[in-house]
Scaffold this motif. Structure first.
Motif, short mmCIF file in Angstrom:
data_model
loop_
_atom_site.label_atom_id
_atom_site.label_comp_id
_atom_site.label_asym_id
_atom_site.label_seq_id
_atom_site.Cartn_x
_atom_site.Cartn_y
_atom_site.Cartn_z
N GLU A 98 2.05 14.43 7.16
CA GLU A 98 3.30 14.70 7.85
C GLU A 98 4.44 14.75 6.83
N LYS A 99 5.49 15.47 7.18
CA LYS A 99 6.65 15.59 6.30
C LYS A 99 7.79 14.69 6.75
N THR A 100 7.86 14.45 8.06
CA THR A 100 8.91 13.60 8.61
C THR A 100 8.31 12.24 8.98
N PRO A 101 8.86 11.13 8.50
CA PRO A 101 8.28 9.81 8.77
C PRO A 101 8.19 9.49 10.26
N SER A 102 7.00 9.13 10.69
CA SER A 102 6.81 8.70 12.08
C SER A 102 6.07 7.37 12.14
N PHE A 103 5.87 6.77 10.97
CA PHE A 103 5.16 5.50 10.83
C PHE A 103 6.21 4.39 10.73
N TYR A 104 6.17 3.44 11.69
CA TYR A 104 7.18 2.38 11.73
C TYR A 104 6.53 0.99 11.67
N VAL A 105 7.22 0.09 11.01
CA VAL A 105 6.77 -1.30 10.89
C VAL A 105 7.85 -2.20 11.47
N SER A 106 7.45 -3.09 12.37
CA SER A 106 8.41 -4.00 13.01
C SER A 106 8.20 -5.42 12.50
N PRO A 107 9.13 -5.93 11.67
CA PRO A 107 9.00 -7.32 11.21
C PRO A 107 9.17 -8.33 12.33
N GLN A 108 9.93 -7.95 13.34
CA GLN A 108 10.16 -8.86 14.46
C GLN A 108 8.89 -9.06 15.28
N ARG A 109 8.16 -7.98 15.52
CA ARG A 109 6.94 -8.05 16.33
C ARG A 109 5.68 -8.18 15.48
N GLN A 110 5.84 -8.02 14.16
CA GLN A 110 4.72 -8.12 13.23
C GLN A 110 3.62 -7.11 13.54
N TYR A 165 0.82 -1.22 0.00
CA TYR A 165 0.00 0.00 0.00
C TYR A 165 0.85 1.27 0.00
N ILE A 166 1.96 1.25 0.74
CA ILE A 166 2.81 2.44 0.84
C ILE A 166 4.27 2.03 0.70
N GLN A 167 5.11 2.99 0.36
CA GLN A 167 6.54 2.72 0.18
C GLN A 167 7.26 2.81 1.52
N LEU A 168 7.96 1.75 1.88
CA LEU A 168 8.69 1.69 3.14
C LEU A 168 10.18 1.83 2.91
N GLN A 169 10.88 2.40 3.90
CA GLN A 169 12.33 2.52 3.88
C GLN A 169 12.91 1.78 5.08
N LYS A 170 14.02 1.10 4.86
CA LYS A 170 14.67 0.38 5.96
C LYS A 170 15.18 1.37 6.97
N ALA A 171 14.98 1.08 8.25
CA ALA A 171 15.45 1.92 9.34
C ALA A 171 15.93 1.01 10.47
N GLY A 172 17.18 0.57 10.37
CA GLY A 172 17.70 -0.38 11.35
C GLY A 172 17.03 -1.73 11.16
N THR A 173 16.48 -2.25 12.23
CA THR A 173 15.78 -3.54 12.13
C THR A 173 14.32 -3.36 11.71
N ASN A 174 13.87 -2.11 11.64
CA ASN A 174 12.49 -1.81 11.29
C ASN A 174 12.40 -1.14 9.92
N TYR A 175 11.19 -0.74 9.57
CA TYR A 175 10.93 0.01 8.35
C TYR A 175 10.12 1.25 8.72
N ARG A 176 10.24 2.30 7.91
CA ARG A 176 9.52 3.52 8.24
C ARG A 176 8.95 4.16 6.97
N ALA A 177 8.00 5.07 7.18
CA ALA A 177 7.38 5.80 6.06
C ALA A 177 6.61 6.97 6.64
N CYS A 178 6.21 7.88 5.78
CA CYS A 178 5.26 8.91 6.21
C CYS A 178 3.91 8.24 6.41
N CYS A 179 3.24 8.57 7.48
CA CYS A 179 2.01 7.89 7.85
C CYS A 179 0.92 8.11 6.79
N PRO A 180 0.25 7.05 6.38
CA PRO A 180 -0.83 7.19 5.40
C PRO A 180 -2.14 7.68 6.01
N PHE A 181 -2.17 7.83 7.35
CA PHE A 181 -3.41 8.18 8.02
C PHE A 181 -3.48 9.64 8.48
#
Length: 238
Positions: free
Chosen positions: A41-53, A22-38
């Motif tokens: 915002e200009k600075t990404p504060s939306f994070y996705v954790s593959p470890q915690r799902q 749905y949205i483009q994610l960027q790698k950020a350490g062990t997580n991924y981040r993006a500008c929130c689709p909801f």
């Protein structure tokens, strides 16, 4: 069963794959981040954790799993999100009772609406009390804490005015029928279970409100609808 299918879907789908469809994610350490689709915002504060799902936005405080993400991004209910993700995962779903599905949606809507009422009731005295007990403004907002006023029928009248019928309202556990009454007025036949209580919404795994627990709050004024706290209980659950 619905929840067996849900677990099978979660085992087959990765949260990063679902969100990135749905949205483009960027790698950020062990997580991924993006500008929130909801929210904007200009600075990404939306994070996705593959470890915690899970995913979480630190800007608007929305969070959840793959199901809540699809519910939010597609603006659909849980059953629809389940069907969308089942198709992605190649999982065959059981036949659903559409009557029950419709009834559940009504109940979720009732809880969501009354949460808004309780949030509107949350005055500064109650916020100060919660902060004194170790909570923060962010926690109060994130978990949508609120307050049920010291009135017999505020919640009932609020929801009736929104068009809900008493049969559906009773199923929520938020209202109590008087033992003996011949009055034709709904407001005089039933009353709010929660009165003068700090309200803590309880959510299911799909982040849908399904219940409340309420803690008594006396404040500066003498309680009008609760005469004996020991009898009514310091905490009450729906």
């Amino acid at each position: 069963m619905e929840f067996d299918a849900k677990e099978e879907i979660k085992n087959k789908l990765d949260v990063v794959d679902v969100v990135s469809s749905y949205i483009q994610l960027q790698k950020a350490g062990t997580n991924y981040r993006a500008c929130c689709p909801f929210h904007n915002e200009k600075t990404p504060s939306f994070y996705v954790s593959p470890q915690r799902q899970i995913w979480k936005c630190f800007g608007c405080n929305r969070s959840g799993d793959i199901f809540t993400f699809v519910m939010n991004i597609e603006n659909v209910d849980f059953i629809t999100a389940l069907k969308i993700l089942a198709d992605k995962a190649g999982v065959k779903l059981p036949q659903f009772d559409h009557k029950l599905e419709s009834q559940n949606k009504i109940i979720y809507n009732i809880f969501s609406d009354i949460i808004q009422l309780y949030q509107n009731n949350l005055n500064q005295d109650i916020k100060d009390y919660l902060i004194k007990r170790g909570l923060t403004e962010e926690i109060i907002k994130e978990f949508r804490l609120g307050f049920s006023n010291d009135e017999w029928n505020q919640g009932l009248n609020y929801l009736i005015n929104k068009g809900y019928v008493i049969k559906d309202l009773i199923e929520t556990g938020l209202f109590i029928k008087k033992n003996e009454t011949n009055n034709t007025s709904v407001s005089n036949n039933y009353y709010d279970r929660f009165r003068s209580r700090i309200m803590f919404p309880i959510y299911n795994t799909s982040n849908e409100p399904i219940a409340f627990t309420g803690r008594i709050f006396e404040g500066k004024n003498k309680l009008q609808t609760i005469k004996n706290i020991d009898e009514s209980g310091k905490y009450v659950n729906s």
